[in-house]
Write a protein that holds these residues in place. Structure first.
Motif, mmCIF file in Angstrom:
data_model
loop_
_atom_site.group_PDB
_atom_site.id
_atom_site.type_symbol
_atom_site.label_atom_id
_atom_site.label_comp_id
_atom_site.label_asym_id
_atom_site.label_seq_id
_atom_site.Cartn_x
_atom_site.Cartn_y
_atom_site.Cartn_z
ATOM 1 N N GLN A 100 0.805 -1.216 0.000
ATOM 2 C CA GLN A 100 0.000 0.000 0.000
ATOM 3 C C GLN A 100 0.839 1.268 0.000
ATOM 4 O OE1 GLN A 100 -1.847 -1.298 3.614
ATOM 5 N NE2 GLN A 100 -3.863 -1.434 2.652
ATOM 6 N N ASN A 101 1.848 1.317 0.853
ATOM 7 C CA ASN A 101 2.679 2.520 0.933
ATOM 8 C C ASN A 101 3.450 2.768 -0.353
ATOM 9 O OD1 ASN A 101 2.091 3.600 3.479
ATOM 10 N ND2 ASN A 101 3.450 2.149 4.504
ATOM 11 N N ALA A 102 3.965 1.712 -0.966
ATOM 12 C CA ALA A 102 4.725 1.851 -2.206
ATOM 13 C C ALA A 102 3.840 2.388 -3.321
ATOM 14 C CB ALA A 102 5.325 0.507 -2.610
ATOM 15 N N LEU A 103 2.632 1.856 -3.443
ATOM 16 C CA LEU A 103 1.703 2.318 -4.479
ATOM 17 C C LEU A 103 1.307 3.766 -4.228
ATOM 18 C CD1 LEU A 103 0.004 1.811 -6.973
ATOM 19 C CD2 LEU A 103 -1.777 0.827 -5.490
ATOM 20 N N SER A 104 1.071 4.117 -2.980
ATOM 21 C CA SER A 104 0.701 5.494 -2.644
ATOM 22 C C SER A 104 1.811 6.464 -3.023
ATOM 23 C CB SER A 104 0.395 5.616 -1.149
ATOM 24 O OG SER A 104 -0.762 4.880 -0.813
ATOM 25 N N THR A 105 3.061 6.083 -2.758
ATOM 26 C CA THR A 105 4.190 6.953 -3.116
ATOM 27 C C THR A 105 4.296 7.118 -4.629
ATOM 28 O OG1 THR A 105 5.422 6.306 -1.134
ATOM 29 C CG2 THR A 105 6.694 7.255 -2.939
ATOM 30 N N GLN A 106 4.124 6.028 -5.365
ATOM 31 C CA GLN A 106 4.200 6.102 -6.824
ATOM 32 C C GLN A 106 3.107 7.005 -7.398
ATOM 33 O OE1 GLN A 106 5.229 2.180 -8.876
ATOM 34 N NE2 GLN A 106 4.716 1.473 -6.825
ATOM 35 N N ILE A 107 1.895 6.879 -6.866
ATOM 36 C CA ILE A 107 0.775 7.689 -7.356
ATOM 37 C C ILE A 107 0.984 9.161 -6.999
ATOM 38 C CG2 ILE A 107 -1.693 8.160 -7.046
ATOM 39 C CD1 ILE A 107 -2.105 5.130 -6.778
#
Length: 301
Positions: free
Chosen positions: A133-140
């Protein structure tokens, strides 16, 4: 007959409010003067953006105004305007009961001014140490220039229309997201503005894979949101990002630094494509959800 001067109209509205308050509810002459000046600024916004008189402003509209102002004024000014609005709503327009209050809105200006951008490689290093979740949030966030709390408000454009009340620069609208491709979403940002954002297709596919069957209610920094995706956002995500940034890079600009990166990269892209700086600045300002291009200028330092 010509149009009335909008500043004079706002000053008159503010003066009329304070006439009913001074000497009865507020006895200090300097406080009355300061509140009147503050309400004059609020009235200009209410007249221009909401098409209503000062006294018609609701508490929710006041909060939206203060959130918008928080990106361009310091805490002292923001608190003064909040206190002036609160006094008006308690003692004049009766929008608040005597014990009700307008919540304190934190100015983002100091954070914006001291923040600095991350390079693509630095962002990749942080993402490499994040999971799910955190990785996807950072990418977005990096790809779309989001604020941390806006991650909690994502919805496809097909399900929620964007607010066009701030999109007055027609030429900039035509160039919004120029040179980039992806899927259109909307987020709720500062000042209550629902704006359109662009998320790269591969990230949008990952996001949709995390769509919640039933939206959930979440509270972040005392604000309530309805979240439609199982991703991190708000304080939870930004705190995690800051900790990792400090551990990996030995410094942190917080998640807000990613908006600086977005602004600088988009300015480079647009100007490199032949667009003049003024139009590029207006276009990036629109994409970031800034209410004035001057705010975007700060992101380019």
């Amino acid at each position: 007959m010509g149009k009335k001067n909008p500043i004079a109209v706002a000053q008159t509205q503010a003066a009329n409010v304070m006439k009913t308050i001074q000497g009865i509810h507020i006895k200090s002459v300097s406080t009355v003067r300061n509140y009147e000046e503050a309400l004059s600024r609020v009235a200009q916004y209410a007249n221009r953006e909401l098409n209503i008189g000062l006294r018609k402003m609701t508490p929710d509209q006041a909060i939206n105004y203060l959130e918008e102002r928080g990106e361009s004024v310091r805490q002292k000014t923001l608190d003064l305007e909040r206190q002036a609005i609160q006094a008006m709503m308690r003692f004049n327009s009766n929008k608040l009961d005597i014990n009700d209050r307008i919540p304190t809105i934190k100015s983002a200006l100091a954070t914006i001014e001291k923040s600095r951008s991350y390079t693509t490689e630095q962002v990749k290093m942080i993402i490499g140490s994040q999971q799910g979740q955190n990785a996807l949030s950072t990418q977005i966030t990096y790809a779309a220039g989001l604020r941390s709390h806006e991650l909690l408000t994502l919805l496809p454009l097909s399900e929620r229309a964007a607010d066009t009340r701030k999109e007055k620069e027609k030429e900039a609208i035509q160039h919004k997201f120029s040179g980039r491709s992806g899927e259109r979403y909307t987020v709720k940002g500062k000042g209550g503005l629902c704006r359109e954002v662009l998320i790269p297709t591969h990230l949008a596919q990952q996001l949709e894979a995390r769509r919640l069957e039933t939206p959930k209610k979440i509270t972040d920094r005392h604000v309530h949101y309805t979240q439609h995706y199982d991703i991190r956002g708000g304080r939870t995500w930004s705190s995690s990002f800051s900790r990792l940034s400090t551990r990996i890079l030995s410094w942190s600009s917080g998640g807000h630094g990613l908006r600086h990166s977005y602004a600088q990269e988009r300015m480079y892209e647009l100007q490199n494509s032949g667009m003049n700086r003024q139009l590029a600045l207006k276009t990036v300002s629109l994409e970031l959800g800034h209410f004035r291009a001057e705010i975007t200028e700060v992101y380019l330092r």
